[in-house]
Motif scaffolding. Structure first.
Motif, PDB file in Angstrom:
ATOM      1  N   ARG A   1      18.239   1.489  -5.017  1.00 58.62           N
ATOM      2  CA  ARG A   1      18.363   0.265  -5.812  1.00 58.62           C
ATOM      3  C   ARG A   1      19.745  -0.347  -5.657  1.00 58.62           C
ATOM      4  O   ARG A   1      19.937  -1.530  -5.963  1.00 58.62           O
ATOM      5  CB  ARG A   1      18.083   0.549  -7.295  1.00 58.62           C
ATOM      6  N   ALA A   2      20.695   0.451  -5.178  1.00 60.77           N
ATOM      7  CA  ALA A   2      22.076  -0.030  -5.030  1.00 60.77           C
ATOM      8  C   ALA A   2      22.329  -0.702  -3.680  1.00 60.77           C
ATOM      9  O   ALA A   2      23.280  -1.475  -3.547  1.00 60.77           O
ATOM     10  CB  ALA A   2      23.055   1.130  -5.208  1.00 60.77           C
ATOM     11  N   ILE A   3      21.496  -0.410  -2.680  1.00 61.09           N
ATOM     12  CA  ILE A   3      21.705  -0.971  -1.346  1.00 61.09           C
ATOM     13  C   ILE A   3      20.968  -2.298  -1.222  1.00 61.09           C
ATOM     14  O   ILE A   3      19.756  -2.351  -1.440  1.00 61.09           O
ATOM     15  CB  ILE A   3      21.194   0.003  -0.254  1.00 61.09           C
ATOM     16  N   PRO A   4      21.660  -3.384  -0.861  1.00 59.69           N
ATOM     17  CA  PRO A   4      20.969  -4.671  -0.652  1.00 59.69           C
ATOM     18  C   PRO A   4      19.895  -4.546   0.424  1.00 59.69           C
ATOM     19  O   PRO A   4      20.093  -3.861   1.437  1.00 59.69           O
ATOM     20  CB  PRO A   4      22.105  -5.605  -0.205  1.00 59.69           C
ATOM     21  N   LEU A   5      18.782  -5.204   0.200  1.00 59.71           N
ATOM     22  CA  LEU A   5      17.648  -5.091   1.116  1.00 59.71           C
ATOM     23  C   LEU A   5      18.014  -5.518   2.531  1.00 59.71           C
ATOM     24  O   LEU A   5      17.601  -4.879   3.500  1.00 59.71           O
ATOM     25  CB  LEU A   5      16.477  -5.944   0.604  1.00 59.71           C
ATOM     26  N   ILE A   6      18.791  -6.581   2.675  1.00 57.55           N
ATOM     27  CA  ILE A   6      19.109  -7.079   4.007  1.00 57.55           C
ATOM     28  C   ILE A   6      19.927  -6.060   4.801  1.00 57.55           C
ATOM     29  O   ILE A   6      19.777  -5.938   6.023  1.00 57.55           O
ATOM     30  CB  ILE A   6      19.862  -8.438   3.914  1.00 57.55           C
TER      31      ILE A   6
ATOM     32  N   ALA B   1       0.838  -1.209   0.000  1.00 54.63           N
ATOM     33  CA  ALA B   1       0.000   0.000   0.000  1.00 54.63           C
ATOM     34  C   ALA B   1       0.870   1.255   0.000  1.00 54.63           C
ATOM     35  O   ALA B   1       0.599   2.219  -0.746  1.00 54.63           O
ATOM     36  CB  ALA B   1      -0.926  -0.013   1.219  1.00 54.63           C
ATOM     37  N   LEU B   2       1.909   1.263   0.814  1.00 55.93           N
ATOM     38  CA  LEU B   2       2.799   2.421   0.875  1.00 55.93           C
ATOM     39  C   LEU B   2       3.645   2.544  -0.384  1.00 55.93           C
ATOM     40  O   LEU B   2       3.900   3.648  -0.874  1.00 55.93           O
ATOM     41  CB  LEU B   2       3.701   2.326   2.106  1.00 55.93           C
ATOM     42  N   ILE B   3       4.068   1.404  -0.925  1.00 55.19           N
ATOM     43  CA  ILE B   3       4.903   1.421  -2.128  1.00 55.19           C
ATOM     44  C   ILE B   3       4.161   2.048  -3.299  1.00 55.19           C
ATOM     45  O   ILE B   3       4.742   2.820  -4.071  1.00 55.19           O
ATOM     46  CB  ILE B   3       5.348  -0.010  -2.479  1.00 55.19           C
ATOM     47  N   LEU B   4       2.881   1.739  -3.455  1.00 54.39           N
ATOM     48  CA  LEU B   4       2.110   2.312  -4.555  1.00 54.39           C
ATOM     49  C   LEU B   4       2.128   3.836  -4.507  1.00 54.39           C
ATOM     50  O   LEU B   4       2.286   4.503  -5.532  1.00 54.39           O
ATOM     51  CB  LEU B   4       0.671   1.798  -4.507  1.00 54.39           C
ATOM     52  N   VAL B   5       1.983   4.392  -3.313  1.00 54.46           N
ATOM     53  CA  VAL B   5       1.955   5.850  -3.156  1.00 54.46           C
ATOM     54  C   VAL B   5       3.331   6.451  -3.415  1.00 54.46           C
ATOM     55  O   VAL B   5       3.484   7.402  -4.198  1.00 54.46           O
ATOM     56  CB  VAL B   5       1.465   6.224  -1.741  1.00 54.46           C
ATOM     57  N   VAL B   6       4.351   5.902  -2.762  1.00 54.41           N
ATOM     58  CA  VAL B   6       5.710   6.458  -2.880  1.00 54.41           C
ATOM     59  C   VAL B   6       6.246   6.291  -4.295  1.00 54.41           C
ATOM     60  O   VAL B   6       6.792   7.235  -4.886  1.00 54.41           O
ATOM     61  CB  VAL B   6       6.656   5.788  -1.861  1.00 54.41           C
ATOM     62  N   ALA B   7       6.084   5.098  -4.867  1.00 54.48           N
ATOM     63  CA  ALA B   7       6.629   4.833  -6.195  1.00 54.48           C
ATOM     64  C   ALA B   7       5.947   5.683  -7.267  1.00 54.48           C
ATOM     65  O   ALA B   7       6.618   6.225  -8.161  1.00 54.48           O
ATOM     66  CB  ALA B   7       6.479   3.347  -6.529  1.00 54.48           C
ATOM     67  N   LEU B   8       4.623   5.822  -7.192  1.00 54.39           N
ATOM     68  CA  LEU B   8       3.919   6.641  -8.177  1.00 54.39           C
ATOM     69  C   LEU B   8       4.341   8.102  -8.060  1.00 54.39           C
ATOM     70  O   LEU B   8       4.520   8.789  -9.067  1.00 54.39           O
ATOM     71  CB  LEU B   8       2.408   6.503  -7.993  1.00 54.39           C
ATOM     72  N   SER B   9       4.521   8.581  -6.840  1.00 58.71           N
ATOM     73  CA  SER B   9       4.980   9.963  -6.635  1.00 58.71           C
ATOM     74  C   SER B   9       6.363  10.168  -7.258  1.00 58.71           C
ATOM     75  O   SER B   9       6.613  11.176  -7.937  1.00 58.71           O
ATOM     76  CB  SER B   9       5.026  10.285  -5.138  1.00 58.71           C
ATOM     77  N   LEU B  10       7.272   9.214  -7.034  1.00 59.42           N
ATOM     78  CA  LEU B  10       8.611   9.314  -7.617  1.00 59.42           C
ATOM     79  C   LEU B  10       8.554   9.315  -9.143  1.00 59.42           C
ATOM     80  O   LEU B  10       9.241  10.104  -9.802  1.00 59.42           O
ATOM     81  CB  LEU B  10       9.478   8.148  -7.137  1.00 59.42           C
ATOM     82  N   ALA B  11       7.723   8.431  -9.691  1.00 61.28           N
ATOM     83  CA  ALA B  11       7.616   8.334 -11.146  1.00 61.28           C
ATOM     84  C   ALA B  11       7.051   9.616 -11.749  1.00 61.28           C
ATOM     85  O   ALA B  11       7.527  10.090 -12.786  1.00 61.28           O
ATOM     86  CB  ALA B  11       6.742   7.142 -11.528  1.00 61.28           C
ATOM     87  N   LEU B  12       6.035  10.184 -11.109  1.00 63.23           N
ATOM     88  CA  LEU B  12       5.437  11.418 -11.625  1.00 63.23           C
ATOM     89  C   LEU B  12       6.421  12.570 -11.567  1.00 63.23           C
ATOM     90  O   LEU B  12       6.503  13.385 -12.493  1.00 63.23           O
ATOM     91  CB  LEU B  12       4.181  11.760 -10.812  1.00 63.23           C
ATOM     92  N   VAL B  13       7.185  12.646 -10.482  1.00 64.31           N
ATOM     93  CA  VAL B  13       8.189  13.710 -10.367  1.00 64.31           C
ATOM     94  C   VAL B  13       9.258  13.549 -11.438  1.00 64.31           C
ATOM     95  O   VAL B  13       9.654  14.501 -12.101  1.00 64.31           O
ATOM     96  CB  VAL B  13       8.826  13.700  -8.964  1.00 64.31           C
TER      97      VAL B  13
ATOM     98  N   SER C   1      10.137   0.709  -3.477  1.00 58.36           N
ATOM     99  CA  SER C   1       9.606   1.883  -4.184  1.00 58.36           C
ATOM    100  C   SER C   1      10.548   2.342  -5.283  1.00 58.36           C
ATOM    101  O   SER C   1      10.099   2.830  -6.330  1.00 58.36           O
ATOM    102  CB  SER C   1       9.370   3.025  -3.197  1.00 58.36           C
ATOM    103  N   ALA C   2      11.848   2.200  -5.049  1.00 56.61           N
ATOM    104  CA  ALA C   2      12.817   2.623  -6.058  1.00 56.61           C
ATOM    105  C   ALA C   2      12.677   1.793  -7.329  1.00 56.61           C
ATOM    106  O   ALA C   2      12.797   2.309  -8.441  1.00 56.61           O
ATOM    107  CB  ALA C   2      14.234   2.510  -5.490  1.00 56.61           C
ATOM    108  N   TYR C   3      12.422   0.497  -7.174  1.00 57.10           N
ATOM    109  CA  TYR C   3      12.238  -0.370  -8.340  1.00 57.10           C
ATOM    110  C   TYR C   3      10.882  -0.132  -9.012  1.00 57.10           C
ATOM    111  O   TYR C   3      10.786  -0.037 -10.246  1.00 57.10           O
ATOM    112  CB  TYR C   3      12.342  -1.837  -7.926  1.00 57.10           C
TER     113      TYR C   3
END
Length: 214
Positions: A51-56, A16-28, A92-94
């Motif tokens: 995208r460069a930092i490993p998730l773990i 749910a949070l990713i949809l908001v953050v990722a769409l905002s980044l894409a629109l910007v 969100s970055a991806y």
């Protein structure tokens, strides 16, 4: 099974949070004009860095770093919420790039037609461009969310007891890996229906566009 609900909750809250953050980044990032240049630079920097930092590694930094830094409000959150923040920041970055690719496939004539009907720039984006882009990127978007669901098993490294964590406790107590095998089966049962749904969406989109789906 009870512990698996933590995995599901983390996945759903993050999505749910990713949809908001990722769409905002894409629109910007897709916004034209010099006035938006500083924001575009920040959006690009965000996408490139996370995208460069490993998730773990990010999970570890967020779950332990925020409480150590005593950041107001955030440091009081329970561990599962800190995990949601880490997953949201990284994924969100991806997903922002997925949204951006969808936005760029919307033909410029769609924007021109909306402007000719008197739509403002904001109305054009949210009533014409974004809905079309979202439909086109839905299959890859759902594929990312399937991967995210599996990534929730990483919460074990920050001390949250999810399905895998509980299975390890049973395995250690009884010297038997059947509990871990059962958790693997549970993830399979939760993931395969979603995968088949993505395949269905791809085939449906192929029928509409006339492009052959392999």
């Amino acid at each position: 099974i009870h512990a698996f609900w933590l995995n599901l909750w983390i996945a759903l809250a993050s999505e749910a949070l990713i949809l908001v953050v990722a769409l905002s980044l894409a629109l910007v990032r897709a916004s034209p004009g010099r006035a938006m240049a500083p924001l575009r630079f920040l959006a690009i920097a965000y996408i490139d860095v996370f995208r460069a930092i490993p998730l773990i590694i990010l999970l570890y930094l967020v779950a332990f770093g925020i409480p150590i830094a005593e950041i107001p409000v955030l440091s009081d959150l329970p561990t599962p919420w800190l995990v949601v923040i880490a997953l949201t920041v990284t994924t969100s970055a991806y997903v922002a790039e997925v949204f951006r690719s969808g936005i760029e496939t919307v033909h410029w004539s769609q924007t021109a037609a909306a402007k000719s009907l008197g739509f403002s720039t904001t109305q054009t984006w949210f009533h014409v461009v974004v809905p079309q882009a979202f439909r086109r990127v839905l299959p890859p978007l759902l594929s990312y969310f399937i991967g995210l669901q599996k990534d929730t098993a990483l919460v074990l490294v920050v001390g949250a007891i999810d399905a895998f964590g509980m299975a390890k406790i049973y395995a250690g107590n009884y010297f038997n890996l059947s509990s871990v095998t059962f958790v693997a089966i549970v993830f399979i049962l939760a993931t395969i229906p979603q995968t088949r749904f993505v395949d269905y969406l791809i085939r449906r989109q192929a029928r509409k566009t006339g492009v052959r789906a392999f």
